[in-house]
Enzyme design. Structure first.
Site, mmCIF file in Angstrom:
data_model
loop_
_atom_site.group_PDB
_atom_site.id
_atom_site.type_symbol
_atom_site.label_atom_id
_atom_site.label_comp_id
_atom_site.label_asym_id
_atom_site.label_seq_id
_atom_site.Cartn_x
_atom_site.Cartn_y
_atom_site.Cartn_z
ATOM 1 N N HIS A 62 7.023 9.763 19.749
ATOM 2 C CA HIS A 62 8.226 9.441 18.775
ATOM 3 C C HIS A 62 9.588 9.172 19.750
ATOM 4 O O HIS A 62 10.228 8.373 19.460
ATOM 5 C CB HIS A 62 8.432 10.394 17.994
ATOM 6 C CG HIS A 62 7.721 10.269 16.439
ATOM 7 N ND1 HIS A 62 7.369 11.356 15.819
ATOM 8 C CD2 HIS A 62 6.862 9.413 16.197
ATOM 9 C CE1 HIS A 62 6.342 11.251 15.023
ATOM 10 N NE2 HIS A 62 6.101 9.838 15.000
ATOM 11 N N THR A 94 1.269 3.832 10.225
ATOM 12 C CA THR A 94 2.419 4.544 10.656
ATOM 13 C C THR A 94 3.451 4.885 9.725
ATOM 14 O O THR A 94 3.707 4.152 8.365
ATOM 15 C CB THR A 94 3.158 3.693 11.783
ATOM 16 O OG1 THR A 94 4.096 4.489 12.678
ATOM 17 C CG2 THR A 94 3.802 2.144 11.387
ATOM 18 N N HIS A 190 -4.617 11.921 3.171
ATOM 19 C CA HIS A 190 -5.179 12.872 3.790
ATOM 20 C C HIS A 190 -5.457 14.121 3.061
ATOM 21 O O HIS A 190 -4.640 14.630 2.161
ATOM 22 C CB HIS A 190 -4.026 13.546 5.049
ATOM 23 C CG HIS A 190 -4.113 12.819 6.370
ATOM 24 N ND1 HIS A 190 -3.657 11.401 6.213
ATOM 25 C CD2 HIS A 190 -4.295 13.148 7.406
ATOM 26 C CE1 HIS A 190 -3.868 11.040 7.528
ATOM 27 N NE2 HIS A 190 -4.135 12.022 8.335
ATOM 28 N N GLU A 193 -7.415 19.009 5.002
ATOM 29 C CA GLU A 193 -7.805 19.379 6.486
ATOM 30 C C GLU A 193 -7.511 20.931 6.443
ATOM 31 O O GLU A 193 -7.971 21.190 7.537
ATOM 32 C CB GLU A 193 -6.398 18.584 6.961
ATOM 33 C CG GLU A 193 -6.368 17.156 7.262
ATOM 34 C CD GLU A 193 -4.999 16.813 8.058
ATOM 35 O OE1 GLU A 193 -4.325 16.591 7.374
ATOM 36 O OE2 GLU A 193 -5.145 16.816 9.059
#
Ligand code: IMP
Ligand code: ZN
Length: 337
Positions: A62, A94, A190, A193
């Site tokens: 970043h 992104t 997602h 996880e």
């Protein structure tokens, strides 16, 4: 014996990458070109780490992409590197962000400009914009509204919304993703996880177009029988990122990776890199790992690529073209199937 090294690089299976985070995909050479010092990249490329370490490592990238020029360069490089690895279709995701001297709008426009500037002959690129799960519902909705505006401006390029960020923090807000869906955006979330049965169930019941990781779903991998049964009814394609999971220690090893349950039960999945820079991997390496650990034939590997076309957010015409490309490759490279 592995067939893979027998192929020259140019003959590797043609692939589709559906789960790649832009800033996590910056290679060592790109980071160096953007002024990162060797010792910071040294940590960035670590092979023994965990989820917490990885999230602090994203800050290195970043920092490197905090100006428009650097972001433009980095995005082009990431696309070129995927193309060099025989990726013919890339969905790059992104998280839009602002920096001093770069607004969130300029961030998105710069990534769009980079994609447009890379020749379309070799690789087809689409964008997903990410919502950070650490943000409040109001903030996620605010970013979503911006994304909806950009999807209307670049409908052939901006295809969907992703939910990502530190899985041990923040939340999935169903109404945000319902709104995204209502506005014609694909959803990739997602999911699982880390163990979080209640959230995992909510996400699966929402039935996004794809799930990222899907680690703690199957009962043998920390999920539960109930969730697995619900998942099997929904059959949502899972983006499996083996190296990422092994390095973050959410999977014990390649051999003990949950992808084998998807293979055994013919459930939908694709193979992905997640963050090829952070995890020092490539899509062809991910295919090699699966071939070596689960003894798949060339034809079975090819089928994984072919199925990914169906799970992608490409248009029907683009899908037809991708299938044609894959079939050409197969006729040349797997003649005796
Ligand atoms: P960016 O969105 O281009 O800035 O890519 C890096 C960002 O992607 C990170 O800051 C995280 O929010 C997200 N990310 C990358 N890898 C993972 C992952 O494995 N799980 C969840 N989020 C991730
Ligand atoms: Zn990811």
């Amino acid at each position: 014996m592995s067939f893979w090294p027998l192929f020259p690089k140019s003959d590797y299976v043609k692939n589709l990458e559906l789960h790649a985070h832009l800033n996590g995909s910056l290679s060592r050479s790109t980071l160096k070109a953007l002024g990162c010092l060797d010792n910071t990249i040294g940590t960035y490329q670590t092979v023994e780490t965990n989820l917490d370490d990885v999230f602090s490592l994203f800050q290195v990238a970043h920092k490197a992409t905090r100006t428009i020029d650097n972001l433009l360069y980095a995005t082009r490089k990431v696309i070129e590197e995927f193309a060099d690895d025989n990726v013919i279709y890339l969905e790059l995701r992104t998280t839009p962000r602002s920096e001093e001297g770069m607004s969130t709008e300029e961030y998105i426009e710069t990534v769009v400009k980079a994609v447009r500037s890379v020749g379309s002959g070799k690789i087809l690129v689409k964008l997903l914009l990410s919502l950070d799960r650490r943000r409040s519902m109001e903030k996620q909705e605010e970013v979503l509204d911006l994304i909806i505006g950009y999807k209307d401006k670049y409908p052939d390029l901006i295809k969907g919304v992703d939910l990502s960020g530190d899985p041990s923090k923040g939340a999935f807000f169903k109404q945000v993703f319902e709104k995204a869906r209502k506005h014609g955006l694909y959803t990739a979330i997602h999911c699982a996880e880390v163990k979080n049965d209640e959230e995992v169930k909510d996400i699966i019941e929402f039935k996004p177009d794809r799930l990222g990781h899907g680690t703690f779903i199957h009962p043998q991998y920390g999920g539960s029988l109930n969730i697995w049964e619900v998942y099997k009814q929904k059959e949502i394609p899972v983006e499996c990122c083996l190296t990422s999971n092994v390095i973050c220690k959410t999977s014990k090893s390649y051999k003990q990776h949950h992808v084998q349950e998807w293979i055994k039960e013919s459930l939908p999945f694709c193979l992905s890199t997640d963050d090829k820079g952070v995890f020092n991997t490539s899509l062809s390496k991910e295919f090699q790992v699966v071939q070596e650990n689960f003894n798949l034939t060339q034809e079975e590997l090819w089928k994984i690529s072919k199925n990914s076309v169906e799970y992608s957010f490409a248009s029907p015409e683009e899908k037809q073209f991708l299938i044609f490309e894959l079939e050409q490759w197969r006729n040349k490279n797997i003649p005796n199937r």
